[in-house]
Structures are given as C-alpha cells and as structure tokens.
Enzyme design. Structure first.
Site, PDB file in Angstrom:
ATOM      1  N   ASP A  22     -16.920   6.006   0.003  1.00  0.00           N
ATOM      2  CA  ASP A  22     -15.677   5.279   0.278  1.00  0.00           C
ATOM      3  C   ASP A  22     -15.237   4.578  -1.006  1.00  0.00           C
ATOM      4  O   ASP A  22     -16.041   3.934  -1.688  1.00  0.00           O
ATOM      5  CB  ASP A  22     -15.920   4.250   1.394  1.00  0.00           C
ATOM      6  CG  ASP A  22     -14.646   3.513   1.787  1.00  0.00           C
ATOM      7  OD1 ASP A  22     -14.088   3.827   2.861  1.00  0.00           O
ATOM      8  OD2 ASP A  22     -14.195   2.629   1.014  1.00  0.00           O
ATOM      9  N   ILE A  23     -13.963   4.751  -1.329  1.00  0.00           N
ATOM     10  CA  ILE A  23     -13.456   4.150  -2.576  1.00  0.00           C
ATOM     11  C   ILE A  23     -13.414   2.629  -2.428  1.00  0.00           C
ATOM     12  O   ILE A  23     -13.054   2.111  -1.379  1.00  0.00           O
ATOM     13  CB  ILE A  23     -12.056   4.706  -2.915  1.00  0.00           C
ATOM     14  CG1 ILE A  23     -12.150   6.222  -3.104  1.00  0.00           C
ATOM     15  CG2 ILE A  23     -11.481   4.033  -4.149  1.00  0.00           C
ATOM     16  CD1 ILE A  23     -10.855   6.897  -3.449  1.00  0.00           C
ATOM     17  N   GLU A  66      -9.660   7.250   2.762  1.00  0.00           N
ATOM     18  CA  GLU A  66     -10.265   7.212   1.434  1.00  0.00           C
ATOM     19  C   GLU A  66     -11.766   7.405   1.535  1.00  0.00           C
ATOM     20  O   GLU A  66     -12.513   6.949   0.692  1.00  0.00           O
ATOM     21  CB  GLU A  66      -9.911   5.894   0.717  1.00  0.00           C
ATOM     22  CG  GLU A  66      -9.600   4.765   1.635  1.00  0.00           C
ATOM     23  CD  GLU A  66     -10.701   3.716   1.670  1.00  0.00           C
ATOM     24  OE1 GLU A  66     -11.106   3.345   2.774  1.00  0.00           O
ATOM     25  OE2 GLU A  66     -11.132   3.253   0.598  1.00  0.00           O
TER      26      GLU A  66
HETATM   27  P1  GH3 Z   1     -13.512  -1.517   0.483  1.00  0.00           P
HETATM   28  O1  GH3 Z   1     -13.899  -1.651  -0.913  1.00  0.00           O
HETATM   29  O2  GH3 Z   1     -14.215  -2.449   1.391  1.00  0.00           O
HETATM   30  O3  GH3 Z   1     -13.641  -0.110   0.959  1.00  0.00           O
HETATM   31  O4  GH3 Z   1     -11.990  -1.922   0.573  1.00  0.00           O
HETATM   32  P2  GH3 Z   1     -10.734  -0.982   0.603  1.00  0.00           P
HETATM   33  O5  GH3 Z   1      -9.545  -1.727   0.118  1.00  0.00           O
HETATM   34  O6  GH3 Z   1     -11.018   0.282  -0.099  1.00  0.00           O
HETATM   35  O7  GH3 Z   1     -10.672  -0.610   2.143  1.00  0.00           O
HETATM   36  P3  GH3 Z   1      -9.614  -0.833   3.259  1.00  0.00           P
HETATM   37  O8  GH3 Z   1     -10.203  -0.152   4.448  1.00  0.00           O
HETATM   38  O9  GH3 Z   1      -9.275  -2.273   3.398  1.00  0.00           O
HETATM   39  O10 GH3 Z   1      -8.334  -0.059   2.784  1.00  0.00           O
HETATM   40  C1  GH3 Z   1      -8.273   1.307   2.709  1.00  0.00           C
HETATM   41  C2  GH3 Z   1      -6.909   1.668   2.262  1.00  0.00           C
HETATM   42  O11 GH3 Z   1      -6.798   3.067   2.026  1.00  0.00           O
HETATM   43  C3  GH3 Z   1      -5.867   1.359   3.289  1.00  0.00           C
HETATM   44  C4  GH3 Z   1      -5.023   2.572   3.362  1.00  0.00           C
HETATM   45  O12 GH3 Z   1      -3.666   2.290   3.247  1.00  0.00           O
HETATM   46  C5  GH3 Z   1      -5.450   3.412   2.196  1.00  0.00           C
HETATM   47  N1  GH3 Z   1      -5.295   4.814   2.442  1.00  0.00           N
HETATM   48  C6  GH3 Z   1      -5.802   5.554   3.437  1.00  0.00           C
HETATM   49  N2  GH3 Z   1      -5.410   6.836   3.326  1.00  0.00           N
HETATM   50  C7  GH3 Z   1      -4.637   6.943   2.225  1.00  0.00           C
HETATM   51  C8  GH3 Z   1      -3.936   7.998   1.583  1.00  0.00           C
HETATM   52  O13 GH3 Z   1      -3.936   9.161   2.006  1.00  0.00           O
HETATM   53  N3  GH3 Z   1      -3.262   7.727   0.451  1.00  0.00           N
HETATM   54  C9  GH3 Z   1      -3.248   6.474  -0.053  1.00  0.00           C
HETATM   55  N4  GH3 Z   1      -2.571   6.286  -1.173  1.00  0.00           N
HETATM   56  N5  GH3 Z   1      -3.874   5.446   0.534  1.00  0.00           N
HETATM   57  C10 GH3 Z   1      -4.570   5.664   1.657  1.00  0.00           C
HETATM   58 MG    MG Z   2     -12.483   1.584   0.694  1.00  0.00          MG
END
Ligand code: GH3
Ligand code: MG
Length: 562
Positions: A437-438, A480
């Site tokens: 996970d990013i 992500e």
């Molecule tokens: P953590 O280090 O705890 O993983 O924090 P985080 O910010 O990476 O995790 P969080 O779950 O708070 O946020 C994940 C974000 O990923 C929210 C969402 O908008 C974004 N995201 C999900 N799918 C996509 C996508 O296909 N493209 C983009 N650009 N963003 C995405």
């Molecule tokens: Mg994340």
C-alpha cells in the site's frame, strides 16, 4: 537454445522419467494380480481395481511410444472387462477368470520392456509427443526482451542523466553515444531499442536506411525519436524513418516505459494453450500433435472429472471436448463448465465424428459452445481454434486487467491466488502473498492532483512488473493497494525481493509541474507453509501491512501468528 529445443528437452526428460518408472508400474499391477488371485472369493470391484491401473497404463504407454505394451494391456483390459460387467447373461455358463493367463501376459510385458533398449520412435517427431497426465502442462518460456537501450544524442543534454537513472530503476541498461558511428557498432550487437535524437538523424543521411535494414532483420527492433524541436517537419521525418515513438527531450520516464511496455507485450505473450478432453487416446494424441506442431501448448485428459482441476490450475485459452464419452457427454461437460463463474470466458469447441445433426440426440440443449466435425480439414480446424482464442483473449484482457495500470484486477488476483494455492498445497513448495500500500498517497493526490497520483500508481505497477520474476503474479487490489503472489518463494525471500523494490521505488523521483517528489510504500507478507489456509494468508498479509504502517511506513513486515 531455441524455444523448440527447450520444449524438446522437456519431452525428452519426461520420456526418460516415464521409461524408468514403467517396470515398477507393471510390477505393481502384477503384485495386485497375485494378491487378488490368492483371494478365496474374487469380487467385481477387485477386478475393477486392476483394470483401472491397466487402463491408465495402456493409455500413457501408447503416448510415450511403448505401443506394444499399450496394445497388450488393452487386450488384457478387454479380457478382464468380461468379469466386471454387471449385465451378465445368467442363462450362459459363466466363464471363469483365468489368473494364470493374466499373470503370463504381464510376465510377457515385463520381458518385453527389459529387453527393449530404447523407446521406440513414433511416426511423428518427438516434439509433438503427447503427455497423458491430466496435470502436466508444458509451458514454453517466453522470449526475453533484451533490456539494453542505446541512446544517441548530439550533446550530453540534461535529460540524459534522468533518463539513465530512471530507466535503470526499471531494470534497463543504457549506453549513451554522441557519435552515430559508435552507436551503430553497439546497435549491431543484440539491441532491441534505440532512442535517437531526431535532429542528429536528420543531419546524417545514411543512419535511417541503416536502421531500417536492422528493423527488417530483427522484427523486435524499435526506434524512438527524441527532439527539442517538435515541429511538423521533425515529426514527419520520424514517421518516414520508421520511428515507433516520438518524445520531447523533457520527456518523463513514465511515458517511455509505457511505450516500451506496449511493444514488449507481444514478446511476453504466452503461447496458446488448449485443453483437449476425449476418451479416445488416439484422437487425443492426434489433435494434441496437430496443435503442438503449430506452436500451441496442450493439456490432455481422458477423464472428464479431472477437467475442473486442470482448468483451475492452468486456465487454458480454449477447451476442445469430444461429444461421446462414457461417463459424461460433451454437452453435459460444457454445461458444467459454464456453470462455473470463473470459467465463463473460456471458449469451448465440441467436436465429433458425426455431423451437427448428432446434437439433436442429446437430452439437454445448450449453446455455450461451437460445434466442429472431425472431418473438418486440419488447417480450418486450427484456424477456427486460433480465432476463438484471439477473440476471447482480447475480451478477457479488458475484463481481467485493470485499465489504469494494465495488471490483474481485484477479482482476477483472487482467482489467481486460489489457483496458486491449490498448486502449492499439492507440491508442498512455499508460497508468499504480499500486500503493498502506497504511503500517504492521499497527500500526493491532494498536493499534485489525481492525475499525478495516477502516474505514481502506474510507475509502481511498472516497477513491480519489471522487477519481479515473470512467474510472479502482480495485481491491483484496490485504489492504491497491490498484491503480489510469489510461487515457490519463502516469506523470507519474498521480503528480500520486495525490500529491493521498496528501496528503488523510494528513490524514484516523480515530477509534477516542475516540482520533484518521492513516494514510498509499505508491505505485509504472509505465506505457506507457515499458514496452511488461504484465507488466513490474505488476512495475515493485511494485518502485517497494518503493522508496517503503524511502525512508521516504508517497510516490509512478515506476518507472525499470535
Ligand atoms: P497510508 O499511508 O496510511 O496508506 O495513507 P494514505 O493516504 O495512502 O491512505 P488513504 O487510505 O487515507 O488514502 C488513499 C487514497 O488513495 C485515497 C484515494 O483517493 C486514493 N486513490 C485510490 N484510488 C486511486 C486512483 O485510482 N487514482 C488516484 N490518483 N488516487 C486514488
Ligand atoms: Mg495508502
């Protein structure tokens, strides 16, 4: 070594293995006969047990070139069949099973194989031999695309160093030349991609014809042009010169990798894989040979009940089913396959020695297949099969692959895991399941926008695909989150591999509107044999990922059961 030679080696090995084990298989049957013949009362099921072994061995012996053994065993099977048949005619005097006869036949077989020095060659070439184990699937190793790139530019422009480092992250090696003649020498070696300054090429009259010649000789050779001058004239020059892509000097690595991926995709393409189900061994070997001779991979089985395991494990591109089989006819088998959600996209061809009108004889009518008569000539048969495969592959690609990153999507990564887990349990080799996970991805989106976030996702998926073995399975699990399934890999080794990717990814400099930034990821790993059921493995990886996040992110943690 060529692909054909590699495959040939496999066959050779299998044959040697088979030949080595044949005497002990015959001995086992002989021992069974000895035991049964000593019983005071011999039941039909005792004879069925022996027949089963004889029947299987008759089939495989035929496929591996022991045709005499195969024929003798078949005759023996027929003889024994008389004593297992339920509808015996009670008015007739019962014939008694002559065990001495059976023993003598087997002793004769033992004698034959101990005197035969080598496996008799079949009429056709060895490379088209059939393997009659329902579980063996031979895979050709895809040609590996050369990862060396030659870049030729007039002066050491700033973009070159970024280019070098960026491409190196993805496992490519760059040789840079300012001089076209020196570049040519390198290109003559086995280079698949040249990135050439268009302005330099325009000034040099013979480079384009020279490159075109290389292209004619080396089908996989690609030319990318770069230029600061993106005028119509330069673009036209690039097209006329057979350029496969055109970039601005300030180009970003993501775009270049994207193009390389696009072109290498066709080299990575697996050979078509056909599963053939037929109770008749001769027909099976005929069609298996026909398709193998045309570069396809075949799995074959005489037993309809083994079909589901084969499909789950090897996901064939096409299933070819005989219509008349004793335990379950082709239409029934097709209907059963079609009831399975995971298998709906695999095309099915039912074939028969009769014409289409035979279909009216079956109780259930069902339309999820295509019908071909065995009298169809070989070339038409193969071309129909190829067409079906091509069409369903295209459809499947869009169904299975995540449109942003081009890797497996959620539902398909789950199917793949089920398949790998089955395999692992049987082989008892280790398996690792990693969830990535990013870190702080939300802030990437918030700071630079969703589009830039998408590019980061792409770069991670490319890096995973490039850096992992081709046998590892990479998928995008959610927004992500990525999942990697590594067969025959312990969790400790998986951690080592992913840690390398993690470090490289964290060094990769992303660029958004002139601002540079880096991104990291965290990873949780769980696997077999530490955990013995699939669900606990996926949950375990998830928990380990959570721990990695809580522990400060940018790390890989192996799950340990409390
Ligand atoms: P953590 O280090 O705890 O993983 O924090 P985080 O910010 O990476 O995790 P969080 O779950 O708070 O946020 C994940 C974000 O990923 C929210 C969402 O908008 C974004 N995201 C999900 N799918 C996509 C996508 O296909 N493209 C983009 N650009 N963003 C995405
Ligand atoms: Mg994340």
């Amino acid at each position: 070594m060529s692909l054909e030679e590699l495959e040939f080696e496999n066959f050779g090995e299998l044959k040697r293995h088979y030949k080595k084990n044949l005497p002990s298989k015959i001995e086992n049957i002989f021992n069974k006969v000895l035991i049964v013949s000593a019983l005071r009362e011999v039941g039909a099921e005792d004879i069925s047990g022996i027949r089963n072994d004889i029947h299987k061995l008759a089939g495989s012996a035929g496929s591996f070139g022991f045709s005499h053994v195969s024929k003798t065993l078949r005759n023996l099977d027929e003889y024994l069949a008389k004593f297992t048949s339920e509808d015996k005619d009670s008015t007739k005097e019962e014939e008694l099973l002559d065990f001495d006869y059976v023993k003598n036949v087997i002793i004769e077989i033992k004698r034959t194989i101990s005197t035969s020095r080598s496996v008799k060659k079949r009429k056709s070439s060895d490379a088209s031999e059939v393997i009659l184990s329902s579980m063996w699937v031979l895979k050709k190793i895809p040609e590996d695309w050369n990862r060396k790139i030659v870049v030729c530019d007039s002066c050491n422009k700033k973009y070159i160093s970024g280019f070098k480092e960026g491409l190196a992250y993805f496992g490519y090696e760059i040789d840079f030349f300012e001089d076209i003649e020196a570049a040519k020498e390198k290109i003559i070696e086995d280079i698949h991609l040249v990135i050439l300054d268009a302005d330099l090429a325009m000034k040099n009259d013979d480079i384009v014809p020279w490159l075109k010649k290389i292209k004619e000789k080396r089908g996989s050779f690609k030319i990318f042009f770069v230029s600061e001058n993106i005028s119509f004239k330069t673009r036209l020059f690039a097209i006329k010169s057979g350029g496969d892509a055109f970039f601005e000097n300030s180009t970003d690595i993501g775009k270049v990798i994207n193009k390389i991926e696009y072109f290498t995709e066709s080299y990575k393409k697996k050979p078509d894989h056909i599963l053939i189900v037929d109770d008749d061994i001769d027909t099976l070997s005929y069609y298996a040979q026909l398709f193998q001779q045309r570069g396809m991979v075949t799995s074959v089985t005489t037993d309809p009940s083994s079909v589901f395991n084969i499909i789950t494990e090897s996901m064939p591109d096409l299933i070819l089913i005989d219509i008349l089989m004793p335990s379950c006819n082709g239409i029934e088998l097709t209907a059963m396959i079609r009831q399975h959600d995971d298998f709906t996209s695999i095309p099915i061809i039912i074939y028969s020695g009769f014409d289409r009108s035979i279909l009216t004889n079956f109780e259930i009518s069902f339309s999820g297949y295509e019908f071909i008569s065995k009298s169809t000539d070989d070339e038409t048969f193969v071309s129909i099969a190829r067409n079906r495969i091509e069409r369903s592959r295209n459809l499947r690609y869009y169904m299975e692959v995540d449109s942003l990153t081009g890797i497996l999507n959620h539902s398909n990564i789950n199917t793949s895991f089920k398949r790998e887990f089955l395999r692992t349990q049987r082989s008892n080799l280790p398996l690792s399941y990693a969830m990535i996970d990013i870190d702080n991805f939300k802030s990437v989106n918030d700071t630079y926008g969703h589009f830039v976030g998408d590019t980061v996702l792409k770069s991670l998926s490319y890096m995973l695909m490039e850096r992992l073995r081709s046998t590892d399975i990479v998928g995008r699990y959610g927004g992500e989150e990525f999942v990697i399934i590594m067969g025959n890999t312990s969790v400790q080794n998986a951690k080592k591999v992913i840690d390398v990717v993690r470090e490289n990814f964290s060094k990769l400099v992303h660029n958004a509107f002139g601002q540079e930034f880096t991104v990291t990821f965290s990873c949780g790993i769980a696997g077999y044999p530490e955990i013995s059921d699939a669900k606990t493995i996926t949950n375990g990886a998830d928990k380990a990922l959570y721990m990695a996040k809580r522990d400060g992110k940018n790390k890989v943690i192996i799950y340990e059961e409390e």
